[in-house]
Design a protein around this motif. Structure first.
Motif, PDB file in Angstrom:
ATOM      1  N   PRO A  89      -2.857   9.272   0.788  1.00 58.81           N
ATOM      2  CA  PRO A  89      -3.973   8.340   0.549  1.00 58.81           C
ATOM      3  C   PRO A  89      -4.412   8.302  -0.911  1.00 58.81           C
ATOM      4  CG  PRO A  89      -4.805  10.374   1.495  1.00 58.81           C
ATOM      5  CD  PRO A  89      -3.300  10.503   1.460  1.00 58.81           C
ATOM      6  N   PHE A  90      -3.838   9.162  -1.738  1.00 55.96           N
ATOM      7  CA  PHE A  90      -4.270   9.264  -3.137  1.00 55.96           C
ATOM      8  C   PHE A  90      -3.416   8.419  -4.077  1.00 55.96           C
ATOM      9  CE2 PHE A  90      -5.212  13.363  -1.053  1.00 55.96           C
ATOM     10  CZ  PHE A  90      -6.596  13.322  -1.125  1.00 55.96           C
ATOM     11  N   ILE A  91      -2.449   7.693  -3.539  1.00 60.09           N
ATOM     12  CA  ILE A  91      -1.594   6.856  -4.384  1.00 60.09           C
ATOM     13  C   ILE A  91      -2.383   5.641  -4.858  1.00 60.09           C
ATOM     14  CG2 ILE A  91       0.537   5.516  -4.484  1.00 60.09           C
ATOM     15  CD1 ILE A  91       1.671   7.286  -2.345  1.00 60.09           C
ATOM     16  N   SER A  92      -2.268   5.329  -6.125  1.00 56.47           N
ATOM     17  CA  SER A  92      -2.964   4.174  -6.690  1.00 56.47           C
ATOM     18  C   SER A  92      -2.519   2.891  -5.995  1.00 56.47           C
ATOM     19  CB  SER A  92      -2.678   4.078  -8.192  1.00 56.47           C
ATOM     20  OG  SER A  92      -3.208   2.887  -8.719  1.00 56.47           O
ATOM     21  N   LYS A  93      -3.460   1.984  -5.756  1.00 54.50           N
ATOM     22  CA  LYS A  93      -3.169   0.730  -5.068  1.00 54.50           C
ATOM     23  C   LYS A  93      -2.243  -0.174  -5.878  1.00 54.50           C
ATOM     24  CE  LYS A  93      -5.910   1.791  -1.665  1.00 54.50           C
ATOM     25  NZ  LYS A  93      -5.344   2.151  -0.330  1.00 54.50           N
ATOM     26  N   GLY A 129       3.757   0.024  -6.096  1.00 51.80           N
ATOM     27  CA  GLY A 129       4.452  -0.695  -5.041  1.00 51.80           C
ATOM     28  C   GLY A 129       5.362   0.194  -4.211  1.00 51.80           C
ATOM     29  N   THR A 130       6.287  -0.472  -3.494  1.00 51.13           N
ATOM     30  CA  THR A 130       7.156   0.227  -2.553  1.00 51.13           C
ATOM     31  C   THR A 130       8.077   1.221  -3.245  1.00 51.13           C
ATOM     32  OG1 THR A 130       7.133  -1.731  -1.134  1.00 51.13           O
ATOM     33  CG2 THR A 130       8.850  -0.105  -0.720  1.00 51.13           C
ATOM     34  N   ARG A 131       8.600   0.851  -4.427  1.00 50.97           N
ATOM     35  CA  ARG A 131       9.502   1.771  -5.126  1.00 50.97           C
ATOM     36  C   ARG A 131       8.820   3.109  -5.424  1.00 50.97           C
ATOM     37  NH1 ARG A 131      11.452  -2.921  -7.860  1.00 50.97           N
ATOM     38  NH2 ARG A 131      13.664  -3.304  -7.382  1.00 50.97           N
ATOM     39  N   HIS A 132       7.596   3.045  -5.932  1.00 50.21           N
ATOM     40  CA  HIS A 132       6.897   4.282  -6.260  1.00 50.21           C
ATOM     41  C   HIS A 132       6.552   5.078  -5.007  1.00 50.21           C
ATOM     42  CE1 HIS A 132       6.355   1.956  -9.986  1.00 50.21           C
ATOM     43  NE2 HIS A 132       6.215   3.131 -10.584  1.00 50.21           N
ATOM     44  N   ARG A 133       6.204   4.395  -3.925  1.00 52.92           N
ATOM     45  CA  ARG A 133       5.906   5.092  -2.674  1.00 52.92           C
ATOM     46  C   ARG A 133       7.164   5.765  -2.116  1.00 52.92           C
ATOM     47  NH1 ARG A 133       1.226   4.562   0.015  1.00 52.92           N
ATOM     48  NH2 ARG A 133      -0.362   3.205  -0.912  1.00 52.92           N
ATOM     49  N   ALA A 134       8.300   5.074  -2.253  1.00 55.79           N
ATOM     50  CA  ALA A 134       9.553   5.660  -1.800  1.00 55.79           C
ATOM     51  C   ALA A 134       9.939   6.865  -2.655  1.00 55.79           C
ATOM     52  CB  ALA A 134      10.661   4.612  -1.830  1.00 55.79           C
ATOM     53  N   ALA A 135       9.728   6.756  -3.966  1.00 58.95           N
ATOM     54  CA  ALA A 135      10.036   7.872  -4.862  1.00 58.95           C
ATOM     55  C   ALA A 135       9.171   9.084  -4.534  1.00 58.95           C
ATOM     56  CB  ALA A 135       9.824   7.445  -6.312  1.00 58.95           C
ATOM     57  N   LEU A 136       7.890   8.849  -4.262  1.00 57.89           N
ATOM     58  CA  LEU A 136       7.010   9.944  -3.875  1.00 57.89           C
ATOM     59  C   LEU A 136       7.394  10.503  -2.511  1.00 57.89           C
ATOM     60  CD1 LEU A 136       3.441   8.866  -5.032  1.00 57.89           C
ATOM     61  CD2 LEU A 136       4.580  11.031  -5.521  1.00 57.89           C
ATOM     62  N   GLY A 137       7.751   9.597  -1.587  1.00 59.05           N
ATOM     63  CA  GLY A 137       8.114  10.029  -0.239  1.00 59.05           C
ATOM     64  C   GLY A 137       9.304  10.967  -0.233  1.00 59.05           C
ATOM     65  N   GLY A 144       6.412  15.951  -4.851  1.00 53.49           N
ATOM     66  CA  GLY A 144       5.219  15.227  -4.441  1.00 53.49           C
ATOM     67  C   GLY A 144       4.316  14.790  -5.561  1.00 53.49           C
ATOM     68  N   GLU A 145       4.764  14.898  -6.817  1.00 49.93           N
ATOM     69  CA  GLU A 145       3.962  14.490  -7.967  1.00 49.93           C
ATOM     70  C   GLU A 145       4.638  13.325  -8.673  1.00 49.93           C
ATOM     71  OE1 GLU A 145       3.280  17.737 -10.560  1.00 49.93           O
ATOM     72  OE2 GLU A 145       1.916  18.781  -9.192  1.00 49.93           O
ATOM     73  N   LEU A 146       3.830  12.348  -9.066  1.00 45.41           N
ATOM     74  CA  LEU A 146       4.325  11.177  -9.788  1.00 45.41           C
ATOM     75  C   LEU A 146       3.824  11.232 -11.223  1.00 45.41           C
ATOM     76  CD1 LEU A 146       5.595   8.325  -9.968  1.00 45.41           C
ATOM     77  CD2 LEU A 146       3.401   7.420  -9.153  1.00 45.41           C
ATOM     78  N   LYS A 201       1.269  10.604 -16.596  1.00 42.61           N
ATOM     79  CA  LYS A 201       0.066  10.476 -15.785  1.00 42.61           C
ATOM     80  C   LYS A 201       0.391  10.740 -14.341  1.00 42.61           C
ATOM     81  CE  LYS A 201      -1.579   6.713 -18.751  1.00 42.61           C
ATOM     82  NZ  LYS A 201      -1.945   5.285 -18.799  1.00 42.61           N
ATOM     83  N   ARG A 202      -0.420  11.519 -13.697  1.00 47.35           N
ATOM     84  CA  ARG A 202      -0.218  11.809 -12.292  1.00 47.35           C
ATOM     85  C   ARG A 202      -0.934  10.767 -11.427  1.00 47.35           C
ATOM     86  NH1 ARG A 202      -1.321  18.032 -11.189  1.00 47.35           N
ATOM     87  NH2 ARG A 202      -0.845  17.244  -9.102  1.00 47.35           N
ATOM     88  N   HIS A 203      -0.585  10.749 -10.117  1.00 45.70           N
ATOM     89  CA  HIS A 203      -1.095   9.676  -9.243  1.00 45.70           C
ATOM     90  C   HIS A 203      -2.405  10.096  -8.559  1.00 45.70           C
ATOM     91  CE1 HIS A 203       0.910  12.286  -6.355  1.00 45.70           C
ATOM     92  NE2 HIS A 203       0.297  11.663  -5.384  1.00 45.70           N
ATOM     93  N   ASP A 204      -3.339  10.575  -9.344  1.00 47.35           N
ATOM     94  CA  ASP A 204      -4.572  11.082  -8.752  1.00 47.35           C
ATOM     95  C   ASP A 204      -5.510   9.973  -8.301  1.00 47.35           C
ATOM     96  OD1 ASP A 204      -4.622  13.692 -11.247  1.00 47.35           O
ATOM     97  OD2 ASP A 204      -3.798  13.710  -9.215  1.00 47.35           O
ATOM     98  N   GLY A 205      -5.241   8.755  -8.678  1.00 44.42           N
ATOM     99  CA  GLY A 205      -6.195   7.732  -8.272  1.00 44.42           C
ATOM    100  C   GLY A 205      -5.661   6.360  -8.340  1.00 44.42           C
TER     101      GLY A 205
END
Length: 274
Positions: free
Chosen positions: A194-198, A201-209, A234-236, A270-274
């Motif tokens: 739930p902490f991934i920045s809005k 997109g899908t590529r970044h979510r897949a990379a984190l996943g 688990g860190e972007l 930068k990390r995906h803190d927000g």
């Protein structure tokens, strides 16, 4: 007393025996992580636990069923894992099953990193979206099977051509395994954090996943901004400069520089803190 029967030698022999067995078990587990074999291993453990419980409680019928499952299960495992066993025996015959990387392997790794860097810089300048995941200890066999098998030597030209828009392989991830492009157009699991920045997109979510379930290093190029990011554990780490990207990728993937990589991950990007 014969030399071979000295108590201290017996103790040392037992310790070496235990260490070797644990090492073999550890390497075997690392080989099957991220593959379908993990689910089968869970099933085997469950059968063994049911067998122990049924024996303890005197459930004769259930125990008989578990005995049959164990008796025939080993034969079934040999049939199911025939390709993996053959590959392991081939590696053992070449002396590569438990061996450390050689100088040639290090050189190949360096060439692979340079190809990824060159391709990433080219795509970032032209805002060509890309998703490249590099396998490390954890196996990614299940994710490779979702794509188109290539088994090609890594080159910057190949990576660029794969991600050119509107080509058959551009949609999805490239997975690099043992310095080769194992497959393209692969599907990776999306992160549900739930902490991934809005704005991601899908590529970044897949990379984190994929970084949450394996120890892979994944490179993302944004097609909207051309920004380059890397995920690990688990860190972007976002919006890396070319110098930062080269430094991080080299220190994570080139053996000669891995020892000093962990401390620098704390402040680069930068990390995906927000």
């Amino acid at each position: 007393m014969p030399f071979g029967e000295l108590p201290i030698l017996n103790y040392l022999g037992k310790i070496v025996d235990i260490l070797v067995v644990w090492y073999v078990i550890y390497k075997s587990i690392m080989m099957i992580r991220g593959t379908k074999a993990v689910q089968l291993l869970k099933g085997i453990i469950l059968i063994m636990l049911v067998h122990i419980v049924s024996n303890f409680l005197g459930l004769s019928t259930l125990q008989w069923l578990m005995d049959r499952a164990i008796t025939w299960g080993f034969l079934a495992l040999i049939i199911i894992f025939q390709p993996e066993l053959r590959r392991a025996l081939e590696q053992l015959g070449r002396g590569r099953l438990f061996s450390r990387s050689s100088a040639n392997d290090d050189e190949e790794q360096t060439k692979m990193v340079e190809a990824i860097i060159k391709a990433t810089e080219y795509m970032a300048k032209r805002r060509i979206g890309a998703l490249i995941s590099i396998e490390r200890e954890t196996g990614m066999g299940d994710y490779i099977e979702t794509g188109i098998i290539l088994n090609a030597r890594v080159s910057s030209e190949l990576l660029i051509n794969i991600f050119i828009p509107n080509t058959p392989l551009h949609d999805g991830a490239v997975i690099i395994q043992k310095n080769h492009v194992a497959a393209a157009a692969c599907y990776l699991p999306l992160s549900e954090s739930p902490f991934i920045s809005k704005e991601l997109g899908t590529r970044h979510r897949a990379a984190l996943g994929i970084s949450e379930v394996t120890d892979s290093i994944t490179v993302v190029v944004s097609e909207e901004t051309g920004a380059v990011s890397i995920t690990k554990n688990g860190e972007l780490h976002r919006d890396l400069t070319p110098e930062q990207f080269r430094e991080l990728l080299t220190k994570e993937l080139v053996p000669a520089t891995k020892a000093t990589s962990s401390s620098r991950w704390q402040w680069r990007g930068k990390r995906h803190d927000g």
